[in-house]
Design a protein around this motif. Structure first.
Motif, PDB file in Angstrom:
ATOM      1  N   ARG A   1      -3.823  -8.148  -6.831  1.00 44.19           N
ATOM      2  CA  ARG A   1      -3.341  -9.304  -6.070  1.00 44.19           C
ATOM      3  C   ARG A   1      -4.031  -9.441  -4.727  1.00 44.19           C
ATOM      4  N   LEU A   2      -4.221  -8.331  -4.048  1.00 42.37           N
ATOM      5  CA  LEU A   2      -4.799  -8.378  -2.708  1.00 42.37           C
ATOM      6  C   LEU A   2      -6.234  -8.885  -2.702  1.00 42.37           C
ATOM      7  N   PRO A   3      -7.124  -8.385  -3.581  1.00 46.95           N
ATOM      8  CA  PRO A   3      -8.486  -8.940  -3.574  1.00 46.95           C
ATOM      9  C   PRO A   3      -8.522 -10.402  -4.007  1.00 46.95           C
ATOM     10  N   ARG A   4      -7.650 -10.771  -4.933  1.00 43.24           N
ATOM     11  CA  ARG A   4      -7.629 -12.158  -5.394  1.00 43.24           C
ATOM     12  C   ARG A   4      -7.265 -13.099  -4.255  1.00 43.24           C
ATOM     13  N   VAL A   5      -6.275 -12.721  -3.474  1.00 40.19           N
ATOM     14  CA  VAL A   5      -5.869 -13.563  -2.343  1.00 40.19           C
ATOM     15  C   VAL A   5      -6.925 -13.539  -1.247  1.00 40.19           C
TER      16      VAL A   5
ATOM     17  N   ASP B   1      -1.437 -13.988   4.260  1.00 41.23           N
ATOM     18  CA  ASP B   1      -2.287 -14.084   5.453  1.00 41.23           C
ATOM     19  C   ASP B   1      -3.734 -13.688   5.165  1.00 41.23           C
ATOM     20  N   LEU B   2      -3.969 -13.025   4.053  1.00 40.10           N
ATOM     21  CA  LEU B   2      -5.326 -12.613   3.691  1.00 40.10           C
ATOM     22  C   LEU B   2      -6.131 -13.769   3.102  1.00 40.10           C
ATOM     23  N   GLY B   3      -5.532 -14.930   2.992  1.00 38.72           N
ATOM     24  CA  GLY B   3      -6.134 -16.057   2.284  1.00 38.72           C
ATOM     25  C   GLY B   3      -7.496 -16.477   2.765  1.00 38.72           C
ATOM     26  N   ALA B   4      -7.754 -16.456   4.029  1.00 44.91           N
ATOM     27  CA  ALA B   4      -9.044 -16.915   4.555  1.00 44.91           C
ATOM     28  C   ALA B   4      -9.945 -15.756   4.965  1.00 44.91           C
TER      29      ALA B   4
ATOM     30  N   LEU C   1       0.830  -1.208   0.000  1.00 41.96           N
ATOM     31  CA  LEU C   1       0.000   0.000   0.000  1.00 41.96           C
ATOM     32  C   LEU C   1       0.864   1.257   0.000  1.00 41.96           C
ATOM     33  N   ALA C   2       1.970   1.228   0.735  1.00 48.26           N
ATOM     34  CA  ALA C   2       2.858   2.392   0.765  1.00 48.26           C
ATOM     35  C   ALA C   2       3.527   2.609  -0.586  1.00 48.26           C
ATOM     36  N   HIS C   3       3.909   1.537  -1.255  1.00 48.26           N
ATOM     37  CA  HIS C   3       4.539   1.680  -2.568  1.00 48.26           C
ATOM     38  C   HIS C   3       3.559   2.172  -3.622  1.00 48.26           C
ATOM     39  N   SER C   4       2.279   1.897  -3.430  1.00 52.33           N
ATOM     40  CA  SER C   4       1.301   2.403  -4.395  1.00 52.33           C
ATOM     41  C   SER C   4       1.195   3.925  -4.327  1.00 52.33           C
ATOM     42  N   SER C   5       1.545   4.489  -3.184  1.00 55.59           N
ATOM     43  CA  SER C   5       1.500   5.946  -3.073  1.00 55.59           C
ATOM     44  C   SER C   5       2.555   6.601  -3.957  1.00 55.59           C
ATOM     45  N   ILE C   6       3.642   5.912  -4.222  1.00 56.41           N
ATOM     46  CA  ILE C   6       4.666   6.454  -5.118  1.00 56.41           C
ATOM     47  C   ILE C   6       4.100   6.611  -6.529  1.00 56.41           C
TER      48      ILE C   6
ATOM     49  N   SER D   1     -11.662  -5.512  -1.093  1.00 59.33           N
ATOM     50  CA  SER D   1     -11.580  -5.791  -2.527  1.00 59.33           C
ATOM     51  C   SER D   1     -12.055  -4.598  -3.352  1.00 59.33           C
ATOM     52  N   ILE D   2     -13.153  -3.998  -2.954  1.00 59.15           N
ATOM     53  CA  ILE D   2     -13.667  -2.827  -3.677  1.00 59.15           C
ATOM     54  C   ILE D   2     -12.666  -1.680  -3.617  1.00 59.15           C
ATOM     55  N   THR D   3     -12.059  -1.492  -2.450  1.00 60.00           N
ATOM     56  CA  THR D   3     -11.051  -0.436  -2.313  1.00 60.00           C
ATOM     57  C   THR D   3      -9.849  -0.700  -3.213  1.00 60.00           C
ATOM     58  N   MET D   4      -9.392  -1.942  -3.252  1.00 56.46           N
ATOM     59  CA  MET D   4      -8.231  -2.263  -4.085  1.00 56.46           C
ATOM     60  C   MET D   4      -8.566  -2.161  -5.575  1.00 56.46           C
ATOM     61  N   PHE D   5      -9.787  -2.539  -5.955  1.00 54.86           N
ATOM     62  CA  PHE D   5     -10.187  -2.377  -7.350  1.00 54.86           C
ATOM     63  C   PHE D   5     -10.272  -0.898  -7.711  1.00 54.86           C
ATOM     64  N   SER D   6     -10.677  -0.069  -6.772  1.00 60.10           N
ATOM     65  CA  SER D   6     -10.700   1.362  -7.014  1.00 60.10           C
ATOM     66  C   SER D   6      -9.284   1.912  -7.129  1.00 60.10           C
ATOM     67  N   TYR D   7      -8.368   1.420  -6.288  1.00 63.44           N
ATOM     68  CA  TYR D   7      -6.949   1.778  -6.411  1.00 63.44           C
ATOM     69  C   TYR D   7      -6.458   1.493  -7.827  1.00 63.44           C
ATOM     70  N   ALA D   8      -6.822   0.325  -8.334  1.00 63.49           N
ATOM     71  CA  ALA D   8      -6.342  -0.089  -9.647  1.00 63.49           C
ATOM     72  C   ALA D   8      -6.986   0.696 -10.778  1.00 63.49           C
TER      73      ALA D   8
END
Length: 152
Positions: free
Chosen positions: A133-137, A67-70, A10-15, A83-90
């Motif tokens: 990757r994060l929502p998929r996991v 660790d997000l697997g379950a 998440l921090a690297h996405s800010s770059i 997942s919605i937040t990460m899809f919005s990031y993308a």
């Protein structure tokens, strides 16, 4: 360079988002500044949401992406929100991240920055892989699909 830690990803996405913000500055027009402010506002909301969810999951010791697997099985509301937040990031349409990038790229085309818009689109497509990757996991699990219980 594959990241394994959620907060670091998440921090690297800010770059990358700083590059989008810089695109708005480079226009020097009202449309560029408006798109810049929209991107900053929407990105701030997405970042706050993502970090609040990650911090709320600290009790279950979610530190690594695996660790997000379950998460979908143990906490489905957090998994869907994350997942919605990460899809919005993308920048997946019709979410807010897409709308802000769309407005930003058209503002850069309007001011004559014909090189910045395609570069922004390419970097956004590359960001789909990392943010997707994060929502998929979290929804479908991974090799470590077990959340650890907190110490009592």
């Amino acid at each position: 360079m594959a990241q394994t830690k959620v907060k670091r990803l998440l921090a690297h996405s800010s770059i990358g988002h700083v590059g989008y913000i810089r695109t708005g500055f480079s226009c020097g027009t009202i449309e560029g500044i408006q798109s810049l402010l929209i991107v900053i506002f929407i990105y701030a909301l997405m970042t706050i949401d993502a970090f609040v969810i990650v911090l709320a999951l600290r009790q279950t010791r979610v530190k690594y992406i695996a660790d997000l697997g379950a998460l979908a099985k143990t906490n489905p509301i957090s998994a869907i929100t994350f997942s919605i937040t990460m899809f919005s990031y993308a920048g997946i349409p019709p979410l807010a991240g897409f709308c802000s990038k769309f407005y930003l790229f058209f503002a850069s085309l309007g001011c004559g920055a014909y090189f910045l818009a395609p570069v922004g689109v390419v970097t956004s497509v590359i960001g789909h892989w990392a943010a997707g990757r994060l929502p998929r996991v979290s929804q479908f699990g991974g090799p470590k699909a077990v959340l650890r219980a907190p110490d009592t």
